[in-house]
Every structure is written in structure tokens, then in C-alpha cells.
Design a protein around this motif. Structure first.
Motif, mmCIF file in Angstrom:
data_model
loop_
_atom_site.group_PDB
_atom_site.id
_atom_site.type_symbol
_atom_site.label_atom_id
_atom_site.label_comp_id
_atom_site.label_asym_id
_atom_site.label_seq_id
_atom_site.Cartn_x
_atom_site.Cartn_y
_atom_site.Cartn_z
ATOM 1 N N SER A 91 0.806 -1.224 0.000
ATOM 2 C CA SER A 91 0.000 0.000 0.000
ATOM 3 C C SER A 91 0.838 1.272 0.000
ATOM 4 O O SER A 91 0.308 2.373 -0.109
ATOM 5 N N ASP A 92 2.159 1.144 0.141
ATOM 6 C CA ASP A 92 3.046 2.306 0.124
ATOM 7 C C ASP A 92 3.192 2.841 -1.301
ATOM 8 O O ASP A 92 2.753 2.217 -2.279
ATOM 9 N N THR A 93 3.841 3.989 -1.425
ATOM 10 C CA THR A 93 4.219 4.515 -2.737
ATOM 11 C C THR A 93 5.688 4.894 -2.706
ATOM 12 O O THR A 93 6.257 5.173 -1.644
ATOM 13 N N LEU A 94 6.314 4.896 -3.881
ATOM 14 C CA LEU A 94 7.698 5.321 -4.020
ATOM 15 C C LEU A 94 7.731 6.428 -5.061
ATOM 16 O O LEU A 94 7.227 6.267 -6.166
ATOM 17 N N THR A 95 8.333 7.569 -4.688
ATOM 18 C CA THR A 95 8.296 8.746 -5.562
ATOM 19 C C THR A 95 9.660 9.200 -6.046
ATOM 20 O O THR A 95 9.754 9.913 -7.046
ATOM 21 N N GLY A 96 10.729 8.849 -5.346
ATOM 22 C CA GLY A 96 12.052 9.315 -5.745
ATOM 23 C C GLY A 96 13.146 8.376 -5.307
ATOM 24 O O GLY A 96 13.060 7.768 -4.231
ATOM 25 N N ILE A 97 14.184 8.215 -6.133
ATOM 26 C CA ILE A 97 15.346 7.390 -5.809
ATOM 27 C C ILE A 97 16.610 8.149 -6.215
ATOM 28 O O ILE A 97 16.668 8.750 -7.282
ATOM 29 N N GLY A 98 17.606 8.116 -5.359
ATOM 30 C CA GLY A 98 18.944 8.595 -5.695
ATOM 31 C C GLY A 98 19.938 7.539 -5.257
ATOM 32 O O GLY A 98 19.760 6.928 -4.200
ATOM 33 N N ALA A 99 20.979 7.276 -6.045
ATOM 34 C CA ALA A 99 21.863 6.167 -5.707
ATOM 35 C C ALA A 99 23.307 6.466 -6.070
ATOM 36 O O ALA A 99 23.606 7.149 -7.055
ATOM 37 N N THR A 100 24.201 5.953 -5.245
ATOM 38 C CA THR A 100 25.624 5.909 -5.527
ATOM 39 C C THR A 100 26.082 4.485 -5.240
ATOM 40 O O THR A 100 25.279 3.613 -4.919
ATOM 41 N N THR A 101 27.389 4.245 -5.323
ATOM 42 C CA THR A 101 27.904 2.908 -5.023
ATOM 43 C C THR A 101 27.882 2.593 -3.535
ATOM 44 O O THR A 101 28.108 1.450 -3.143
ATOM 45 N N THR A 102 27.600 3.581 -2.682
ATOM 46 C CA THR A 102 27.600 3.345 -1.232
ATOM 47 C C THR A 102 26.258 3.599 -0.569
ATOM 48 O O THR A 102 26.108 3.307 0.621
ATOM 49 N N ALA A 103 25.268 4.150 -1.271
ATOM 50 C CA ALA A 103 23.994 4.466 -0.626
ATOM 51 C C ALA A 103 22.872 4.565 -1.652
ATOM 52 O O ALA A 103 23.096 4.985 -2.789
ATOM 53 N N ILE A 104 21.665 4.176 -1.219
ATOM 54 C CA ILE A 104 20.454 4.342 -2.018
ATOM 55 C C ILE A 104 19.468 5.168 -1.189
ATOM 56 O O ILE A 104 19.070 4.763 -0.097
ATOM 57 N N TYR A 105 19.094 6.336 -1.690
ATOM 58 C CA TYR A 105 18.094 7.174 -1.041
ATOM 59 C C TYR A 105 16.734 6.847 -1.653
ATOM 60 O O TYR A 105 16.565 6.884 -2.876
ATOM 61 N N VAL A 106 15.747 6.539 -0.805
ATOM 62 C CA VAL A 106 14.421 6.149 -1.266
ATOM 63 C C VAL A 106 13.382 7.045 -0.616
ATOM 64 O O VAL A 106 13.283 7.116 0.618
ATOM 65 N N GLY A 107 12.600 7.766 -1.440
ATOM 66 C CA GLY A 107 11.551 8.645 -0.934
ATOM 67 C C GLY A 107 10.186 8.186 -1.406
ATOM 68 O O GLY A 107 10.042 7.613 -2.489
ATOM 69 N N GLY A 108 9.172 8.442 -0.598
ATOM 70 C CA GLY A 108 7.816 8.059 -0.965
ATOM 71 C C GLY A 108 6.853 8.307 0.172
ATOM 72 O O GLY A 108 7.086 9.168 1.033
ATOM 73 N N THR A 109 5.784 7.539 0.186
ATOM 74 C CA THR A 109 4.805 7.605 1.273
ATOM 75 C C THR A 109 4.832 6.269 1.996
ATOM 76 O O THR A 109 4.291 5.267 1.514
ATOM 77 N N PHE A 110 5.494 6.232 3.130
ATOM 78 C CA PHE A 110 5.601 5.009 3.925
ATOM 79 C C PHE A 110 5.988 5.364 5.356
ATOM 80 O O PHE A 110 6.439 6.486 5.634
ATOM 81 N N THR A 111 5.809 4.412 6.244
ATOM 82 C CA THR A 111 6.195 4.589 7.649
ATOM 83 C C THR A 111 7.268 3.594 8.070
ATOM 84 O O THR A 111 7.751 3.652 9.193
ATOM 85 N N ALA A 112 7.648 2.677 7.187
ATOM 86 C CA ALA A 112 8.705 1.711 7.491
ATOM 87 C C ALA A 112 9.390 1.302 6.199
ATOM 88 O O ALA A 112 8.768 1.242 5.134
#
Length: 247
Positions: A91-112
Motif C-alpha cells: 500500500s506504500d508509494t515510491l516517488t524518488g530514488i537517488g543512488a551511488t555505489t555506497t547508498a540508495i536514497y528512497v523517498g515516498g509515502t511510507f512509515t517503514a
């Protein structure tokens, strides 16, 4: 290429494919796995790539028969599915991703994410999908995530971070340092406590010296990316200085 299509150049390629930069034709190296790895009838709305991995997000809940809610990763070497799971709810949504070789940033509508509390924004390890400690908790998940060597830039209609008006950003834009952050505290007699985050770019090394005029920095401890650290260090001089560097 991404979206809600089902064919490309009269070929049955649903919702995700690679195109030739020369003539726009479907990439033959992707076609062998395109249908196997296609999302389950739902659109792909976000994608980004690091050096060797393509990250995709959307409204899908499975790929190749595997439950992968809204997030998946593919090897750019052979187009195979990489075993990374953000553990979002269907039921969550995902709206944005940014990534490098050491980290993945994940944005959206979620609580966990990855089984732990995070509000609308989280940071994952690209090695195993484990969650980093970074937790800004915006009221709205970012749809734009842009990374430089030093900063993570976020954009969307958010107004607050950490559910506190005192953390209200200016407009719809925010920037976070990707470098280690350090705070030195008093501890027990003869010791000093150093609290810091290691940042997400690479390993971080805590160093110390007793002379800033002609410093000789000694390594105290090395840590992996994305981790909060509390280190108690014995004081060995009337004055002592510390820093955190990345390699």
C-alpha cells in the motif's frame, strides 16, 4: 525507458526496457530478460543508476514472480535482477530514488522501510539493502533526489523534517551533507566521548592528534558507511584533537 507501455517497436516489452542511444531501438541485450523481469502489470515511474546497478520504482508489487513492492534493482552488466528488497508495504508509494555505489536514497509515502520505522525517506545499503541510521522524517516524501559528492538535494512539497516546525525548510527544497558529522562530549574522568555519523560515501576513520601546529594524525577506529557511532577515547595529553576523514 519507463512507464505504463506494453509494446516497444512492435515488440511485447511491458513497462521497462533499454533503448539504443543511436537509433532508439530496443537494446538486444535487454530483450532476453525484459519479459521475465517486467513488473506485474503496473507502471514504473522512477529510475536511476549508479556505476553498475539500475534502480527502479513504481506501483508494481512483484517482478519475475518475486514480491518486490515498488522497488527493484538490476545489474547493468547482464540485466539480471539484483536481490535487493526495500521491504515496503504493497500500500506504500515510491516517488524518488537517488543512488551511488555506497547508498540508495528512497523517498515516498511510507512509515517503514527494511522493517524499521522511517517516515517517507530512508537510506539503504546497495550491498544488502540494510537500513542506514539517517532519519530526517519529512512530512512528504521527495520526488526529486539529486546527489553530488558532498550533498543530497531533495525536492517536493514537504514543509517539515522530524515533525518539528523549527526544522521547516525554506520552500520545497532541502540539502543534507553526505560527509561525516562529529560531536565531542565529556565522559568519565580521563575519557572523552565522540558521537558521529560516518556519512554514506565510503568508510570513515576517526583520528586523533595532540598538536594542531604540526599534527601527526593517528587512526583510532575505522567504520563502514551509514552508521552512527559513539566512541569513548582515553585522553592522553592536556590537549587532544579529533577528526573524522573518509577514504
Amino acid at each position: 525507458d519507463l512507464g505504463d507501455f506494453t509494446t516497444v517497436s512492435n515488440l511485447a516489452i511491458p513497462r521497462l526496457t533499454a533503448l539504443s542511444p543511436v537509433n532508439g531501438a530496443p537494446d538486444a541485450s535487454w530483450l532476453s530478460t525484459a519479459n521475465l523481469n517486467s513488473p506485474n502489470g503496473q507502471a514504473v515511474t522512477v529510475l536511476t543508476a549508479s556505476t553498475d546497478t539500475l534502480y527502479v520504482g513504481g506501483s508494481f508489487t512483484s517482478i519475475a514472480g518475486l514480491t518486490l513492492n515498488h522497488f527493484a534493482a538490476f545489474s547493468l552488466a547482464d540485466k539480471s535482477l539484483v536481490p535487493l528488497d526495500a521491504s515496503l508495504a504493497s500500500s506504500d508509494t515510491l516517488t524518488g530514488i537517488g543512488a551511488t555505489t555506497t547508498a540508495i536514497y528512497v523517498g515516498g509515502t511510507f512509515t517503514a522501510i527494511d522493517g524499521d520505522f522511517r517516515q517517507n525517506l530512508g537510506e539503504l545499503s546497495p550491498v544488502d539493502g540494510s537500513l542506514y541510521a539517517w532519519n530526517p522524517s519529512p512530512d512528504i516524501g521527495p520526488s526529486v533526489v539529486t546527489l553530488t559528492d558532498d550533498y543530497a538535494f531533495l525536492g517536493d512539497s514537504f514543509r517539515t523534517f522530524g515533525q518539528s516546525p523549527t526544522n521547516q525548510p525554506n520552500g520545497f527544497f532541502a540539502a543534507f551533507s553526505r560527509a561525516p558529522q562529529m560531536l565531542i562530549k565529556k565522559s568519565t574522568l580521563g575519557n572523552v566521548q565522540i558521537d558521529f555519523t560516518t556519512g554514506d560515501r565510503t568508510d570513515a576513520v576517526l583520528q586523533g592528534t595532540t598538536n594542531l601546529a604540526s599534527p601527526v594524525w593517528s587512526d583510532i577506529q575505522a567504520y563502514g558507511p551509514g552508521s552512527p557511532v559513539s566512541q569513548v577515547v582515553p585522553t592522553t595529553s592536556p590537549q587532544q584533537f579529533f577528526r573524522v576523514i573518509t577514504h
